[in-house]
Design an enzyme around this catalytic site. Structure first.
Site, mmCIF file in Angstrom:
data_model
loop_
_atom_site.group_PDB
_atom_site.id
_atom_site.type_symbol
_atom_site.label_atom_id
_atom_site.label_comp_id
_atom_site.label_asym_id
_atom_site.label_seq_id
_atom_site.Cartn_x
_atom_site.Cartn_y
_atom_site.Cartn_z
ATOM 1 C CD GLU A 168 -2.934 -1.024 2.356
ATOM 2 O OE1 GLU A 168 -2.857 -0.099 3.183
ATOM 3 O OE2 GLU A 168 -3.885 -1.823 2.334
ATOM 4 C CD GLU A 367 -3.412 -5.830 4.067
ATOM 5 O OE1 GLU A 367 -4.267 -5.034 4.523
ATOM 6 O OE2 GLU A 367 -2.190 -5.584 4.072
#
Ligand code: BG6
Length: 464
Positions: A168, A367
């Site tokens: 991320e 995720e």
């Protein structure tokens, strides 16, 4: 009527974690300080209940027990991150042998238990010395990162076959330079852009080093938190707002990582506001030549966007929110604890888009999960009865299954997360684990969702 959801053979079932969030041992065995250690020392009250990353599930000492538990929960793969400041204290220079020993032990233990290790090189934990010289705004740090990456490949590449450069990467940009939830906790759009650009370069440089080593059967990718962007209406102003939100939130990292170039629309916007980063012509070649070999998709929630209602203050700080307003669509289901919308179809929309617009690159859900506060109140018969989490994962998996049926190149699903972990400013507020943790005794207890996940993983699917 019930339906069978079976996944392709060899599908990766597992979970994801990160070093800072689970390791503990923050100043043990020669580990250097990272931005989280530093920020906590400076401002402990910024962290939920005043808890810093020193208090975690202590994976550093309990990895054996935890990996055993992973196996019990049907994991055939597991994503962890290597801590840069543990491996190379200060970010550059001598390798810490104790850290090498620790990561070797973790990797070997995983393999002995039939669990494929996925190693992330950077999950939000910049060594403080690197941050103090500007982090990825500084080209020297980009090079130090490439050296660190190379060191990791050389040390562990004989056994780790799945690498991730960044987790991320947009989060430290937004949190650290615009919205005050990461260190250095400043608001400066120009620096945000430069840091983000440097991250793209650092990822490309790591890939370049990786390719030079020609490690057999290994792949290197990136993990991005993608959100499908839905406009409020088909009104051109709403559509434009959604396009801009997508450019900033998704395409700013997705396009250079997968296609090897920035979207020209993004370049135009930044140019128009005089916020292009400083760059060199040869950077563009580096990015072009070093795209990822697979992609991790973190999906939590969609982004719902409408045209800006009030003109932004022209003297105020420039942020992406100059161009659009986010809103909560009336009637949508929300996770009341985390305040995030639950929209399972979003995961399918993302996967379809990757198929249609990004060459159907190999990907996996890296995720997906549900954070809930105060889960103790759901304990019955000594177990957290987290049916809401089972529902959450199951409904997302159904959409992943549909995407696969329609030809999307999806190789696995990793839940966030294995056991309740420390989460940045939120510390232990929201619990995400398949396994609960008692922070006083360090006792691990499998939640109902953990037993359910085990069944799904071991049967490579479920019937519902
Ligand atoms: C992802 C991160 O953004 O979401 C994790 O990769 C993080 O590090 C997870 O913990 C959940 O977010 P939060 O803020 O609810 O803990």
């Amino acid at each position: 009527m019930s339906k069978e959801y079976r996944f392709p053979e060899g599908f990766w079932w597992g979970s994801a974690t990160s070093a800072v969030q689970i390791e503990g041992a923050a100043d043990e065995d020669g580990k250097g300080m990272n931005v989280w250690d530093y920020w906590y020392q400076k401002e402990p009250n910024r962290f939920f209940n005043g808890i810093g990353s020193q208090v975690t599930s202590d994976f550093y000492h309990r990895y054996k027990e935890d990996i055993k538990l992973m196996k019990e929960l049907g994991h055939n793969s597991f994503r962890f991150s290597i801590s840069w400041s543990r491996l190379i204290p200060g970010g550059t220079g001598k390798v810490n042998e104790k850290a090498v020993e620790f990561y070797n032990n973790v990797i070997n233990e995983l393999l002995e238990n039939g669990i494929e290790p996925f190693a992330t090189l950077f999950h939000f934990d910049m060594p403080i010395e690197m941050q103090n010289i500007g982090g990825f705004e500084n080209r020297k740090v980009v090079e130090y990162f490439a050296e660190y990456a190379k060191t990791c490949f050389e040390l562990f590449g004989d056994r780790v076959k799945r690498w991730i450069t960044f987790n991320e990467p947009i989060v430290p940009v937004l949190g650290g330079y615009l919205y005050n939830f990461h260190y250095p906790d400043i608001v400066d759009f120009k620096r945000a852009v430069q840091f983000g650009y440097g991250t793209v370069l650092a990822s490309a440089r790591a890939i370049e080093e990786f390719k030079k080593l020609k490690i057999n059967d290994a792949k290197i990718g990136i993990v991005l938190n993608l959100s499908p962007v839905y406009p409020r209406s088909n009104h051109p102003a709403d559509l434009k707002a959604a396009e801009l939100a997508d450019l900033f939130h998704n395409r700013s990292f997705l396009d250079p990582s997968v296609k090897g170039e920035y979207p020209k629309e993004l370049v135009e916007v930044l140019k128009a506001y005089n916020h292009l980063p400083e760059y060199k012509e040869e950077d563009l070649e580096l990015i072009k030549d070093n795209t990822v070999q697979y992609l991790g998709v973190n999906y939590y929630q969609p982004l719902r966007v409408k045209a800006k209602e009030n003109m932004p203050n022209p003297y105020g700080v420039f942020t992406p929110n100059w161009f659009y307003d986010e809103y909560i669509m009336p009637g949508r289901r929300m996770n009341p604890y985390r305040g995030w919308e639950i929209y399972e179809k979003g995961i399918y929309d993302l996967l379809k888009r990757i198929k249609d617009e990004y060459g159907n690159i190999e990907c996996f859900i890296s995720e997906n999960g549900m954070g809930v506060e105060g889960e103790e109140r759901f304990i019955k018969d000594g177990i957290i009865q987290d049916d809401y989490r089972i529902e959450f994962i199951k409904e997302h998996l159904k959409w992943v299954h549909k995407a696969i049926e329609e030809g999307c190149n999806v190789k696995g699903y990793h839940v966030w997360t294995f056991m309740d972990n420390w989460s940045w400013l939120n510390a232990y507020k929201n619990r995400y684990g398949l396994v609960a943790i008692d922070l006083k005794t360090q006792k691990r207890t499998i939640k109902k969702s953990g037993y359910w996940f085990k069944e799904v993983a071991e049967n490579n699917g479920f019937v519902d």
